[in-house]
Design a protein around this motif. Structure first.
Motif, short mmCIF file in Angstrom:
data_model
loop_
_atom_site.label_atom_id
_atom_site.label_comp_id
_atom_site.label_asym_id
_atom_site.label_seq_id
_atom_site.Cartn_x
_atom_site.Cartn_y
_atom_site.Cartn_z
N GLU B 245 0.84 -1.20 0.00
CA GLU B 245 0.00 0.00 0.00
C GLU B 245 0.88 1.25 0.00
O GLU B 245 1.97 1.25 0.56
CB GLU B 245 -0.90 0.01 1.25
N PRO B 246 0.39 2.34 -0.59
CA PRO B 246 1.15 3.61 -0.52
C PRO B 246 1.24 4.07 0.94
O PRO B 246 0.34 3.77 1.75
CB PRO B 246 0.29 4.59 -1.32
N VAL B 247 2.31 4.77 1.26
CA VAL B 247 2.52 5.29 2.62
C VAL B 247 2.71 6.79 2.52
O VAL B 247 3.50 7.26 1.69
CB VAL B 247 3.77 4.65 3.25
N HIS B 248 2.01 7.55 3.35
CA HIS B 248 2.14 9.00 3.33
C HIS B 248 2.99 9.47 4.52
O HIS B 248 2.83 8.99 5.64
CB HIS B 248 0.76 9.66 3.36
N MET B 249 3.89 10.38 4.25
CA MET B 249 4.69 10.96 5.32
C MET B 249 3.77 11.88 6.15
O MET B 249 2.73 12.33 5.70
CB MET B 249 5.88 11.75 4.74
N ASP B 250 4.22 12.15 7.38
CA ASP B 250 3.41 12.95 8.30
C ASP B 250 3.30 14.41 7.81
O ASP B 250 4.33 15.04 7.50
CB ASP B 250 4.08 12.92 9.68
N PRO B 251 2.09 14.97 7.76
CA PRO B 251 1.93 16.32 7.22
C PRO B 251 2.74 17.38 7.96
O PRO B 251 3.27 18.30 7.34
CB PRO B 251 0.43 16.58 7.38
N ARG B 252 2.87 17.25 9.30
CA ARG B 252 3.65 18.25 10.03
C ARG B 252 5.13 18.11 9.72
O ARG B 252 5.86 19.10 9.63
CB ARG B 252 3.42 18.11 11.54
N PHE B 253 5.60 16.88 9.55
CA PHE B 253 7.00 16.67 9.18
C PHE B 253 7.26 17.24 7.79
O PHE B 253 8.28 17.88 7.53
CB PHE B 253 7.36 15.18 9.23
N ILE B 254 6.31 16.99 6.88
CA ILE B 254 6.46 17.53 5.52
C ILE B 254 6.55 19.05 5.58
O ILE B 254 7.44 19.67 4.97
CB ILE B 254 5.28 17.09 4.63
N GLU B 255 5.66 19.65 6.35
CA GLU B 255 5.63 21.11 6.46
C GLU B 255 6.97 21.65 6.97
O GLU B 255 7.51 22.64 6.46
CB GLU B 255 4.49 21.48 7.42
N THR B 256 7.51 20.98 7.98
CA THR B 256 8.80 21.40 8.54
C THR B 256 9.92 21.27 7.51
O THR B 256 10.73 22.18 7.34
CB THR B 256 9.14 20.54 9.78
N LEU B 257 9.93 20.14 6.81
CA LEU B 257 10.99 19.92 5.81
C LEU B 257 10.86 20.93 4.68
O LEU B 257 11.87 21.42 4.16
CB LEU B 257 10.91 18.48 5.27
N VAL B 258 9.64 21.27 4.31
CA VAL B 258 9.43 22.28 3.26
C VAL B 258 10.00 23.63 3.72
O VAL B 258 10.71 24.31 2.96
CB VAL B 258 7.93 22.41 2.92
N SER B 259 9.74 23.99 4.96
CA SER B 259 10.22 25.31 5.41
C SER B 259 11.75 25.30 5.50
O SER B 259 12.40 26.30 5.19
CB SER B 259 9.57 25.70 6.75
N VAL B 260 12.34 24.17 5.88
CA VAL B 260 13.80 24.06 5.90
C VAL B 260 14.35 24.24 4.48
O VAL B 260 15.33 24.98 4.27
CB VAL B 260 14.23 22.69 6.49
N CYS B 261 13.74 23.59 3.51
CA CYS B 261 14.21 23.69 2.12
C CYS B 261 14.03 25.11 1.59
O CYS B 261 14.89 25.64 0.88
CB CYS B 261 13.47 22.69 1.22
N GLU B 262 12.91 25.73 1.93
CA GLU B 262 12.66 27.11 1.48
C GLU B 262 13.76 28.03 2.01
O GLU B 262 14.30 28.86 1.28
CB GLU B 262 11.28 27.58 1.98
N ARG B 263 14.06 27.90 3.29
CA ARG B 263 15.07 28.76 3.89
C ARG B 263 16.46 28.47 3.35
O ARG B 263 17.31 29.35 3.28
CB ARG B 263 15.07 28.61 5.42
N ASN B 264 16.67 27.22 2.94
CA ASN B 264 17.98 26.82 2.40
C ASN B 264 18.30 27.61 1.13
O ASN B 264 19.46 27.91 0.85
CB ASN B 264 17.98 25.32 2.12
N GLY B 265 17.28 27.96 0.37
CA GLY B 265 17.47 28.86 -0.76
C GLY B 265 17.85 28.21 -2.07
O GLY B 265 17.89 28.86 -3.11
N ARG B 266 18.16 26.92 -2.07
CA ARG B 266 18.53 26.24 -3.31
C ARG B 266 17.29 25.52 -3.87
O ARG B 266 16.33 25.26 -3.13
CB ARG B 266 19.64 25.21 -3.03
N PRO B 267 17.31 25.17 -5.16
CA PRO B 267 16.12 24.55 -5.76
C PRO B 267 15.78 23.21 -5.10
O PRO B 267 16.68 22.40 -4.83
CB PRO B 267 16.53 24.33 -7.23
#
Lengths: 337, 337
Positions: B245-267
């Motif tokens: 079955e497909p597995v979804h990552m935790d929405p709050r973890f995803i949100e945190t990782l997205v903000s880390v990537c955004e702040r990192n500034g690279r694509p």
């Protein structure tokens, strides 16, 4: 053979010959083979030997002048089950001095296909034995993880080979609707459900009595292999494999067999043989002719192989009639040998 | 781990854990696996363990309050090369009381595909791990002599299977252009160049993060198998095989990782993982999150596996930043456990 009043002998490769005492060369050789495949049937090719023997016995019993001009043969290892690669008995005869004592070869065999039965025909006159060309196709792509590699990044050799395998029927139909072919062997590498195939192999076989059709079909398969490879960003390599040239039966033998079938009065047709036969091997040295009787359901090389007795007897009668005509000097001209 | 100042232990299945002395549950588990496939590379998944260890050491060295809230893990036998079927270490943890002392799982891994590199992106935030469905397809026709059987009389199971194998790409594209699949295994029976295949087998695999896409793709493969069988007068049987079955990552973890990537500034980009990971197993019990770094050429499970040091370091830095955010009580809420 001895019970039929013939003098019998086996040659060095175990071809068995029998003829009425007192005749002289050239003889018309009539027969087929008595070996079969593993788990085969009772008719391929024993029917041809029994029909020849029965025809010869009938001629002897009747004191017919054709009787001493006939030699019956049971060829060794036509199928190759004995390990000789197939046709080893008839090919050995080509190298035996006895071949120079023969004026021609006549064979009756089951069709091993469904054509006569499906058309309601009872006899077939064989024009020739198809040529066979095999092409060993290799597709080279790149093995990749089937989960992480998007389609745009793949070079799927399996899909390319599969496309070609699927197309063989239509390719050949476009070249010559009477020819046949096959894609009987395929393999993907590494052969795992979750790996995009990096390599794939396929054997494409084409058959026709027409050398031109075989040539054109091979060119068309080449082109289709390249197009299928391009479709999946692969490279196609097409190497020639087995080559068997088409063999044509002797025109005078064909003419005689046609007139026998016409006089017989039952439905018949001209046809090519899609399978190899001793007559094909012998045609390299001797004028040769062949008759077919129907195969029920087209089934052969199986214990289910069957032809109704009526059709077997009718076939043997046609063989007898052909022997009588062919041993008439006007048809069977020893000076040709 | 001990050189990094951690207290290390191995559990009963040889998962290795390490943490700074003096902390208390719940811990944020961070890591990956150090086993690999036979003839594999150096990054899948050792990079994730080393990045976790390095992040943990950096936090300890800095006396950061996140340091005692982290536990580093090296899972046993993720790949299955040790014979446990894969993911055996992370699955064992699900049944271990220690899982109740954990507040979440964070993993960094190489992508193992070409998407990030081809798009010039340096980090990927994993939304989820695709579901996998395998269909075992069998085509049943009739084996026949490939020379004597006209096309109209054939029931060519090989051609039917090949048609389906060729179509998989287009079938899936029609269902969901973002999903992938594979036809990695095929076989024709009896597998002889001169015998029309009477049977053929094919394994079709489909993958998507969307359960609905997987379902619809399986239905479409079913329908195409039946149509291909009809085209060659065969019968198609489609049996379900492996189901993940497909597995979804935790929405709050995803949100945190997205903000880390955004702040990192690279694509960077959001993406699904086409391959399985320990994070997928643990997501059954723990909130889980995953980061990807690019794989050069999309190559993995090979000694050619490579990611430039700059990208590995940047990935480890992003992991560190994520750990800091996730161990902040606002993000990493122990009451959830």
């Amino acid at each position: 053979m001895e019970a039929a009043g013939l003098v019998a002998r086996a040659d060095s490769v175990n071809n068995v010959f029998g003829r009425q005492p007192g005749g002289s060369a050239p003889w018309l050789l009539v027969g087929s083979h008595t070996d079969t495949v593993l788990a085969g049937g009772r008719l391929d090719g024993a029917f041809g030997v029994m029909a020849a023997l029965e025809a010869c016995r009938a001629l002897s019993d009747a004191g017919h002048p054709a009787a001493p001009k006939v030699e019956v043969v049971s060829f060794h290892d036509e199928e190759g089950a004995a390990g000789g690669g197939g046709l080893s008995g008839s090919r050995a005869l080509l190298r035996d001095p006895h071949v120079d004592e023969l004026g021609g070869y006549l064979e009756i065999h089951i069709e091993q296909g469904p054509v006569l039965e499906s058309e309601g025909r009872e006899l077939g006159v064989v024009e020739g034995i198809v040529g066979i060309r095999r092409l060993n196709v290799r597709m080279e792509g790149e093995a990749n993880h089937a989960g992480t590699t998007p389609y745009a990044a793949r070079r799927d050799a399996g899909a390319a080979a599969a496309k070609l395998a699927w197309q063989v029927r239509d390719i050949l139909h476009g070249v010559d609707p009477t020819m046949v072919g096959n894609a009987g062997v395929i393999g993907f590498e590494p052969g795992s459900p979750n790996v995009v195939p990096g390599g794939a192999t396929l054997v494409v076989e084409v058959r026709s009595l027409s050398e031109q059709s075989v040539e054109r079909a091979c060119e068309a398969v080449h082109a289709a292999a390249k197009a299928a490879a391009d479709d999946f960003r692969c490279r196609a390599m097409v190497e020639p494999g087995l080559v068997i040239e088409p063999v044509h039966m002797d025109p005078r033998f064909i003419e005689t067999l046609v007139s026998v079938c016409e006089r017989n009065g039952r439905p018949w047709r001209m046809m090519s043989s899609g399978a190899g036969h001793d007559a094909g091997a012998l045609a390299a040295r001797l004028p040769a002719g062949m008759l077919f009787v129907p195969s029920r359901g087209g089934i052969s090389h199986s214990p289910l192989e069957h032809t109704d007795d009526r059709l077997l007897v009718q076939g043997a009668q046609a063989l007898l009639n052909a022997i009588v005509e062919m041993t008439d000097p006007l048809v069977f001209d020893p000076t040709r040998n």
